[in-house]
Design an enzyme around this catalytic site. Structure first.
Site, PDB file in Angstrom:
ATOM      1  CG  ASP A 118       6.225   2.846   0.417  1.00 37.20           C
ATOM      2  OD1 ASP A 118       6.662   3.619   1.283  1.00 37.20           O
ATOM      3  OD2 ASP A 118       5.024   2.676   0.190  1.00 37.20           O
ATOM      4  CG  ASP A 140       3.906  -2.564  -3.765  1.00 34.78           C
ATOM      5  OD1 ASP A 140       3.378  -2.928  -4.833  1.00 34.78           O
ATOM      6  OD2 ASP A 140       3.301  -1.938  -2.887  1.00 34.78           O
ATOM      7  N   GLY A 191      -3.415   4.019   2.376  1.00 40.18           N
ATOM      8  CA  GLY A 191      -3.469   2.867   1.489  1.00 40.18           C
ATOM      9  C   GLY A 191      -3.626   1.593   2.278  1.00 40.18           C
ATOM     10  CG  ASN A 232       5.367   2.587  -3.895  1.00 38.58           C
ATOM     11  OD1 ASN A 232       4.826   3.337  -3.080  1.00 38.58           O
ATOM     12  ND2 ASN A 232       5.278   1.269  -3.823  1.00 38.58           N
ATOM     13  CB  VAL A 288       9.505  13.500  -2.104  1.00 33.46           C
ATOM     14  CG1 VAL A 288       9.607  14.000  -3.543  1.00 33.46           C
ATOM     15  CG2 VAL A 288      10.742  12.693  -1.726  1.00 33.46           C
ATOM     16  CB  VAL A 331       1.625   8.626   4.214  1.00 29.06           C
ATOM     17  CG1 VAL A 331       2.906   9.440   4.141  1.00 29.06           C
ATOM     18  CG2 VAL A 331       1.862   7.224   3.660  1.00 29.06           C
ATOM     19  CE  LYS A 368       1.948   0.476  -5.007  1.00 26.69           C
ATOM     20  NZ  LYS A 368       0.818  -0.207  -4.344  1.00 26.69           N
ATOM     21  N   GLY A 389      -1.840  10.791   2.887  1.00 27.04           N
ATOM     22  CA  GLY A 389      -2.465   9.756   2.078  1.00 27.04           C
ATOM     23  C   GLY A 389      -2.716   8.513   2.895  1.00 27.04           C
ATOM     24  CE  LYS A 405       3.382   3.974   3.477  1.00 30.60           C
ATOM     25  NZ  LYS A 405       3.409   3.175   2.226  1.00 30.60           N
TER      26      LYS A 405
END
Length: 701
Positions: free
Chosen positions: A155, A138, A25, A143, A95, A30, A140, A23, A44
């Site tokens: 994170d 952060d 961002g 995460n 994960v 990552v 959310k 991914g 990351k």
């Protein structure tokens, strides 16, 4: 599961082989990667702009290192952090699952037990993160990863690292930001609680409480409007409402949230910020104090500060007595103190530098030095090796610990002669209690201090091999006396096995036992140690998710034991004399052991195969104790010796930091490293009862 690598992307970072992309961002990319062992991890790689300056790199390494201290309950553990050229990267547990955000958008909101599991697991993770002294900043839905074994929070601590190294702007996601963060105030644990509530609300309704349209509109609603809680079932709705209070002090702590989610305390309707569904707790624990027991979902115990692997240990200390050991040159070992390897105690022992000693618990006693840091003192003025505190226990310092005592954080010190003291934190510290053995079979027993399930505890090691584990507040035994050992116990370390706290102990006869302090009985498979040579040190940790112990022995070896099966793992045979102390940490994603002893050397070795990686020389007498930590973001080990000095070594370069530190009382029996208020510290206990603290320098230039 992952996309192929594109031209220009890394194929190798340190010891990790990059397999593909997971991914991307605003922070970076990552990747899925693989260790030499074949274990998969997530890496990351952050934007290069975050590490262009040396001071930014060191801040980044230090901040993410704090995340490695979080107990691995409902979190994806941070395994390593490094900078490869201009590319800072973070290695964490992989994960295999989608994010809560993606899952809700694809499959819809959660309800019933599925929603409860998300709420409890994420609250557990947040409590563990805050317990380690970290603010997520952060929190959310993206995460929260939904792994096969339950939700995991990722994170944590990374937003802080990025914010400290970025050139400007704040880090966070507007729909989940707390009002005070929008106002430009620093994020705090209460800010995370606000974000947690919006995240759980998203899981229940499929939308953030304050909308997700234009940025100005969302921020206006967060600052001025009440949340749209339609669709959230009771009693969860009432709890979330309280967590969404505009004023941070009106929100519960993460530990209180978990306390209420588990049914401890009544949810009472009372207006908060104009919402009639708000919830004050009726039986919430003191702020920051988690329940002492562990639910099936995993309540964070006093967890290790160094992710995955942690622990320090020094040799045990029976009372002076004649010995039949024919190796008379080694008999001097029998006066060395045992340091219980409760890693969380190491992580905050720096607070011990702010307490004083007195025979009267009611009389505040200043420290023996006036050079004590205040909240406004600049750490830049304190160079490496400057003494900042010195207090006394009165007898040989056997152990040092920080734990919860009478509802507040306190410093404990144990001695070889059955006396322990407890000090209160603060700018005018005072002695809270002086603990003594009660007599009878406990006469002349050494008393160690530590922590069991988040509460201060003492470990009284009797001459006949018995061990009494008690709560420190009243010295009442937590369970029956443990009598599995037939000889004097020299070292004790706690561990977590199958969700339960156990103690690992080694004795004069070389026997190792794993036992439950609340039943006084052996717990699970026992290490199959042949016995014969004394076990002088024990450290515990986890490797690839499995708990283990490392023992230091008089047969010149250090051994790794599985705490799940009792099987012997790697054996380190690099020393030419008794091994007195062991510690563990993670280097470049791989678990390593550090050991020291009679041959005066500190040796670093691979915990998987027992191969030596490095050795450090400099002490002129036996190495009695070790502690691992970080200084300026770099992994270090401190070694205390019978020569009266403490030396600090850079684990990567092998170089010694500064000149040796000298203990005022001679022989050093225990040493710890920690970081506090932007400064790295070291504290050591010696044969004459002194506990001395030094600065290792500011955490950043």
């Amino acid at each position: 599961m992952f996309r192929p690598l594109q031209a220009g992307e890394p194929t190798q970072l340190g010891d990790y082989r990059i397999l593909g992309g997971l991914g991307e961002g605003g922070q970076g990319v990552v990747y899925l990667a693989e260790r030499v062992s074949g274990e998969r991890v997530a890496i990351k790689v952050l934007h290069a702009r975050l590490a262009r300056r040396s001071e930014a790199r060191e801040r980044f390494l230090r901040e993410v290192d704090a995340a490695m201290r979080v107990a691995a309950f409902c979190t994806a553990r941070v395994l390593d952090v490094a900078v490869d050229g201009d590319r800072p990267y973070i290695v964490s547990e992989f994960v295999d699952g989608s994010s809560l955000e993606d899952s809700v958008r694809e499959h819809g909101p959660r309800s019933g037990g599925a929603l409860d599991r998300i709420a409890v697991s994420t609250a557990t993770a947040l409590a563990a993160i805050h317990r380690a002294g970290i603010v997520h900043r952060d929190f959310k839905p993206s995460n929260v990863l939904l792994g096969s074994d339950g939700p995991r929070v990722i994170d944590f601590g990374i937003a802080r690292a990025i914010d400290m190294t970025a050139t400007g702007g704040s880090v966070g996601t507007p729909s989940y930001m707390a009002p005070e963060v929008i106002h430009g105030e620093p994020a705090q644990p209460a800010s995370d609680v606000f974000s947690w509530a919006v995240t759980v609300g998203f899981a229940a309704t499929g939308r953030p409480f304050f909308g997700q349209d234009t940025l100005p509109a969302v921020m206006y609603r967060i600052l001025n409007a009440q949340p749209d809680l339609d669709g959230v079932p009771e009693p969860l709705r009432a709890l979330l409402s309280r967590c969404l209070a505009k004023a941070p002090p009106e929100r519960p702590t993460a530990a209180e949230v978990l306390h209420l989610l588990l049914g401890h305390g009544q949810i009472v309707t009372k207006p908060v910020d104009g919402d009639p569904a708000a919830v004050p707790p009726a039986e919430a624990p003191p702020a920051g104090v988690a329940p002492a027991w562990t639910p099936s979902t995993g309540m964070p115990p006093a967890g290790p500060p160094f992710a995955g692997l942690a622990g320090t240990s020094a040799p045990g200390t029976p009372p002076a007595a004649p010995t039949t050991d024919p190796r008379r040159k080694r008999s001097k070992l029998l006066v060395v103190g045992s340091v219980t390897s409760v890693a969380v105690l190491v992580s905050v022992i720096v607070l011990a530098l702010r307490w004083g000693a007195s025979d009267s618990p009611s009389t505040p006693t200043p420290l023996a030095t006036t050079d004590i840091p205040s909240a406004t003192t600049s750490v830049a003025a304190r160079p490496y090796g400057r003494k900042v505190a010195e207090v006394t226990l009165g007898d040989e310092v056997n152990t040092l610990a920080v734990s919860t005592y009478t509802g507040q954080r306190a410093v404990l010190a144990g001695s070889t002669k059955g006396v322990a003291k407890v000090w209160k934190f603060g700018t005018r510290p005072s002695e809270l209690a002086k603990l003594k053995n009660s007599g009878g079979e406990e006469t002349n027993a050494a008393i160690d201090v530590g922590e069991v399930d988040g509460q201060a505890a003492t470990f009284r090691r009797l001459r006949n091999g018995a061990v009494i584990v008690s709560g420190a507040e009243r010295l009442e035994p937590l369970g029956p006396t443990y009598r599995g050992h037939q000889k004097m116990v020299y070292a004790i370390a706690p561990a977590r096995v199958s969700g339960k706290t156990v103690l690992v102990s080694g004795d004069e006869a070389g026997k190792i036992h794993v036992w439950d302090p609340k039943t006084g009985k052996d717990s699970g498979p026992q290490p199959k140690a042949a016995g014969g040579d004394p076990v002088f040190g024990v450290a515990t940790g986890t490797m690839d998710g499995h708990p283990f112990a490392v023992t230091a022995s008089a047969d010149d070896t250090a051994r790794v034991w599985s705490l799940e099966t009792g099987a012997l793992g790697a054996t380190f045979q690099g020393h030419s004399g008794d091994v007195f102390a062991v510690a563990t940490t993670v280097m470049d994603g791989a678990p390593v052991g550090i050991s020291g002893g009679l041959d005066r050397k500190i040796r670093v070795w691979d915990l998987r195969n027992g191969r030596e990686q490095a050795s450090f020389s400099g002490h002129t007498a036996e190495v009695a104790c070790l502690a691992v930590g970080r200084v300026k973001g770099r992994a270090v080990v401190a070694s205390g010796s019978f020569d009266g000095t403490i030396r600090v070594w850079d684990l990567r370069s092998g170089k010694q930091l500064g000149d040796p530190l000298k203990s005022p009382g001679g022989r050093v029996y225990s040493v710890v490293i920690a970081e506090d208020d932007g400064e790295s510290w070291l504290a050591a206990g010696d044969v004459k009862g002194n506990v001395t603290g030094w600065s290792l320098g500011p955490a950043s230039p």
